[in-house]
Write a protein that holds these residues in place. Structure first.
Motif, PDB file in Angstrom:
ATOM      1  N   CYS A 253       4.558 -10.229  -2.203  1.00 28.19           N
ATOM      2  CA  CYS A 253       5.746 -10.659  -1.454  1.00 28.19           C
ATOM      3  C   CYS A 253       5.405 -11.338  -0.137  1.00 28.19           C
ATOM      4  CB  CYS A 253       6.680  -9.475  -1.213  1.00 28.19           C
ATOM      5  SG  CYS A 253       6.083  -8.334   0.056  1.00 28.19           S
ATOM      6  N   GLY A 254       4.167 -11.260   0.302  1.00 30.25           N
ATOM      7  CA  GLY A 254       3.790 -11.873   1.574  1.00 30.25           C
ATOM      8  C   GLY A 254       4.274 -11.089   2.775  1.00 30.25           C
ATOM      9  N   GLY A 255       4.724  -9.844   2.583  1.00 29.57           N
ATOM     10  CA  GLY A 255       5.092  -8.993   3.719  1.00 29.57           C
ATOM     11  C   GLY A 255       6.503  -8.429   3.655  1.00 29.57           C
ATOM     12  N   CYS A 277       7.526  -4.779   3.177  1.00 28.49           N
ATOM     13  CA  CYS A 277       6.577  -4.235   2.203  1.00 28.49           C
ATOM     14  C   CYS A 277       5.455  -3.501   2.931  1.00 28.49           C
ATOM     15  CB  CYS A 277       6.035  -5.357   1.333  1.00 28.49           C
ATOM     16  SG  CYS A 277       4.770  -4.854   0.172  1.00 28.49           S
ATOM     17  N   CYS A 280       0.926  -5.035   0.846  1.00 24.54           N
ATOM     18  CA  CYS A 280       0.235  -6.106   0.124  1.00 24.54           C
ATOM     19  C   CYS A 280      -0.543  -7.016   1.071  1.00 24.54           C
ATOM     20  CB  CYS A 280       1.230  -6.931  -0.689  1.00 24.54           C
ATOM     21  SG  CYS A 280       2.491  -7.746   0.324  1.00 24.54           S
ATOM     22  N   CYS A 382       6.939  -5.627  -5.577  1.00 24.32           N
ATOM     23  CA  CYS A 382       5.759  -6.415  -5.184  1.00 24.32           C
ATOM     24  C   CYS A 382       4.567  -5.737  -5.886  1.00 24.32           C
ATOM     25  CB  CYS A 382       5.604  -6.377  -3.671  1.00 24.32           C
ATOM     26  SG  CYS A 382       4.028  -6.992  -3.048  1.00 24.32           S
ATOM     27  N   GLY A 385       1.830  -4.772  -3.659  1.00 29.20           N
ATOM     28  CA  GLY A 385       2.303  -3.656  -2.847  1.00 29.20           C
ATOM     29  C   GLY A 385       2.227  -2.351  -3.620  1.00 29.20           C
TER      30      GLY A 385
HETATM   31 ZN   LIG Z   1       4.383  -6.979  -0.782  1.00 31.13          ZN
END
Ligand SMILES: [Zn+2]
Length: 413
Positions: A253-255, A277, A280, A382, A385
């Motif tokens: 998810c990039g955060g 998240c 990740c 994610c 994640g």
């Molecule tokens: Zn994530």
């Protein structure tokens, strides 16, 4: 794995109790029509109640393409035409039989069978091959009204999931991450099944084996551990307010994950509302850069657009987690800016190259640089994640609760 009290969710079963009414009208382009073959019957899984996993009709996208596939059975088999009770063919083994659409039915090798459907049933599970890939279950060849042959693997949901988690996640990831993936994939498959049987897009096919639904590789990477981890979660799905959760998932998810309704035709549900998240980060997918020329962007957005020239691309709306929600594109031949759902913009530009919609744009003159984070649409689970949480000792119910907040984990069989 924490034990859950098995609950039969009546509402879920009711919404699943949809039988596809498939009516086929014979209008054939490549195949001139003569007799009217019997219509394809509705999928046999009426889902009026589940005492066990439903049988899915998974379209094999590559085998249903232009190249006729070959079908093999490494052992005894029977072949049924148009779901007749008695087999029309049988043998000790089937070596590489090419199959394709014929003028009035289906070619099995050089033999033309005047049938709308042909089903290949191996006596021994796991002895079926299509091309080089091996499958559990049975194979159904379905001739569409447009003269296209769909190659369909009939397989029960639980067995299918072993192939899905092998295709969608790395099998050396922790048990809890793979169990989480199994529950998400099971829930998503049932949600897709409900949707496709209510409004079938392709007769005789519930959904396909590629990224249009879930990546399913047959038995290609499946192993005993994948089967065991799916079995650990047998029948478990996610529901919210008595209905199936559209359990979307993505790689990284990039955060921060995003609200599902901004990108997909799903209700605005708490389990898909999006959240921070934090598990990740520090992976190879955390950040990336890619450059597209404005000419490339025009060619991909307007494949039949002649000489359209893209003059400006901008993020019109940003989702709460930082992904672009809407992208505006200006062209030289119009004063009106075209506005795209960022998911569709990404798919048009190529989802493996433009990895996500969490990007910052930089105009370099003849091109745009996209500096982004993560991989995938950013909705729901994610996967990186889930791995991060599993590495820290969280179990799959906790991971599911984190990424689908408020969803209830229930067992339906
Ligand atoms: Zn994530």
């Amino acid at each position: 794995m924490q034990e859950f009290v098995g609950i039969v969710v009546k509402a879920v079963l009711q919404v699943l109790a949809v039988v596809a009414a498939i009516t086929l009208v014979v209008t054939v382009h490549s195949c001139v029509s003569r007799p009217t073959p019997p219509p394809v019957a509705a999928p046999e899984t009426a889902l009026t109640g589940l005492s066990g996993p439903p049988v899915l009709a998974i379209g094999l996208a590559a085998a249903s393409g232009a190249q006729p596939p070959s079908v093999s059975v490494d052992g005894p088999y029977r072949i049924f035409f148009d779901r007749q009770a008695d087999p029309s063919r049988a043998g000790a083994s089937l070596p590489g039989l090419p199959v394709s659409c014929s003028p009035y039915g289906i070619f099995l090798g050089n033999e033309e069978v005047l049938a709308r459907e042909v089903e290949v049933v191996p006596d021994r599970d796991g002895s079926l091959r299509v091309g080089k890939r091996t499958y559990h279950g049975r194979l159904r060849l379905v001739r569409s009204d447009a003269g296209r042959l769909f190659v369909v693997n009939l397989i029960d949901l639980e067995t299918y999931l072993s192939g899905v988690i092998s295709g969608e996640m790395k099998l050396d990831w922790p048990d809890a991450a793979l169990r989480t993936q199994a529950v998400a994939a099971r829930t998503y498959a049932l949600w897709e099944l409900k949707r496709s049987r209510a409004e079938p897009a392709t007769p005789g096919v519930d959904f396909f084996d590629d990224v249009s639904a879930q990546v399913y590789l047959g038995m290609e990477r499946e192993n005993a551990r994948a089967r065991r981890l799916v079995e650990d979660t047998r029948g478990q799905i996610l529901v919210f307010a008595g209905a199936l959760v559209p359990a979307l998932y993505h790689s990284n998810c990039g955060g921060h994950t995003e609200p599902g309704h901004l990108y997909f035709e799903v209700a605005d549900l708490p389990p898909l509302a999006g959240r921070k998240c934090g598990y990740c980060d520090h992976t190879s997918l955390s950040s990336w850069k890619v450059t597209y020329t404005k000419r490339e962007i025009a060619e991909r957005l307007f494949p039949r657009g002649g000489k359209k020239v893209v003059t400006k691309v901008r993020v019109v709306e940003t989702a709460p987690g930082g992904h672009a929600a809407r992208i505006g594109v200006a062209t030289s031949d119009s004063t009106k800016e075209l506005v795209y759902n960022a998911k569709d913009f990404r798919l048009a530009l190529g989802p493996d190259r433009l990895r996500s919609t969490a990007f910052a744009l930089r105009d370099l003159g003849a091109s745009y640089e996209f500096a982004g984070r993560g991989w995938g649409h950013g909705v729901g689970l994610c996967q990186y994640g889930a791995k991060g949480m599993a590495d820290q000792g969280f179990q799959s119910p906790e991971i599911l609760q984190y990424y689908y907040p408020g969803a209830e984990l229930v067992r339906i069989y």
